[in-house]
Design a protein around this motif. Structure first.
Motif, PDB file in Angstrom:
ATOM      1  N   PRO A   5       0.844  -1.195   0.000  1.00 38.21           N
ATOM      2  CA  PRO A   5       0.000   0.000   0.000  1.00 38.21           C
ATOM      3  C   PRO A   5       0.881   1.248   0.000  1.00 38.21           C
ATOM      4  N   ILE A   6       0.506   2.249  -0.783  1.00 41.20           N
ATOM      5  CA  ILE A   6       1.288   3.487  -0.817  1.00 41.20           C
ATOM      6  C   ILE A   6       0.396   4.707  -0.567  1.00 41.20           C
ATOM      7  N   GLY A   7      -0.488   4.572   0.380  1.00 39.98           N
ATOM      8  CA  GLY A   7      -1.332   5.697   0.783  1.00 39.98           C
ATOM      9  C   GLY A   7      -2.358   6.074  -0.259  1.00 39.98           C
ATOM     10  N   ARG A   8      -2.598   7.357  -0.394  1.00 42.04           N
ATOM     11  CA  ARG A   8      -3.619   7.862  -1.318  1.00 42.04           C
ATOM     12  C   ARG A   8      -3.318   7.535  -2.772  1.00 42.04           C
ATOM     13  N   ALA A   9      -2.063   7.311  -3.082  1.00 49.46           N
ATOM     14  CA  ALA A   9      -1.670   7.014  -4.461  1.00 49.46           C
ATOM     15  C   ALA A   9      -2.126   5.633  -4.902  1.00 49.46           C
ATOM     16  N   GLY A  10      -2.454   4.741  -3.973  1.00 47.32           N
ATOM     17  CA  GLY A  10      -2.939   3.417  -4.331  1.00 47.32           C
ATOM     18  C   GLY A  10      -2.091   2.304  -3.769  1.00 47.32           C
ATOM     19  N   LYS A  16      -4.895   1.355  -8.284  1.00 45.31           N
ATOM     20  CA  LYS A  16      -5.591   2.415  -7.537  1.00 45.31           C
ATOM     21  C   LYS A  16      -5.756   2.110  -6.062  1.00 45.31           C
ATOM     22  N   ASP A  17      -5.722   0.812  -5.687  1.00 42.43           N
ATOM     23  CA  ASP A  17      -5.866   0.447  -4.280  1.00 42.43           C
ATOM     24  C   ASP A  17      -5.416  -0.998  -4.070  1.00 42.43           C
ATOM     25  N   VAL A  18      -5.352  -1.404  -2.809  1.00 40.44           N
ATOM     26  CA  VAL A  18      -4.890  -2.755  -2.462  1.00 40.44           C
ATOM     27  C   VAL A  18      -5.845  -3.813  -3.013  1.00 40.44           C
ATOM     28  N   GLU A  19      -7.130  -3.545  -2.978  1.00 40.98           N
ATOM     29  CA  GLU A  19      -8.102  -4.510  -3.494  1.00 40.98           C
ATOM     30  C   GLU A  19      -7.878  -4.779  -4.980  1.00 40.98           C
TER      31      GLU A  19
END
Length: 96
Positions: free
Chosen positions: A30-35, A53-56
């Motif tokens: 995970p890299i925060g808001r960046a995805g 865009k996200d971990v999911e």
């Protein structure tokens, strides 16, 4: 980046750095808001990454990819990487 583009980039990495009966390792970070970042480690030790865009989305991409297994930065995965001198110089400059 679209889901299709993510799948294509993973498949290209597998084709270039995979080996029969040795899946490419994928570590999701995970890299925060960046995805999220999918770090790929090939059977030959090469490293690559794909942003999502996200971990999911990252988890779904890894699960859908052929010849890829989700991993952690454990001893086996770390030992499987081969970092060349060019990458080491680049990282040393970033810490200066």
């Amino acid at each position: 980046m679209s889901d299709q583009t993510i799948q294509k980039r993973i498949a290209e990495f597998v084709k270039a750095h995979g080996k029969k009966d040795t899946p490419v390792r994928a570590v999701i970070e995970p890299i925060g808001r960046a995805g999220a970042r999918i770090v790929l480690v090939g059977a030959d030790g090469a490293m690559g990454d794909v942003m999502t865009k996200d971990v999911e989305s990252a988890t779904n991409a890894v699960e859908a990819a052929d010849d890829v297994e989700q991993s952690e930065w454990d001893r086996e995965t770390t030992a499987a990487t081969k970092i060349g001198p060019g990458h080491r110089r680049k990282m040393a400059k970033m810490q200066s």
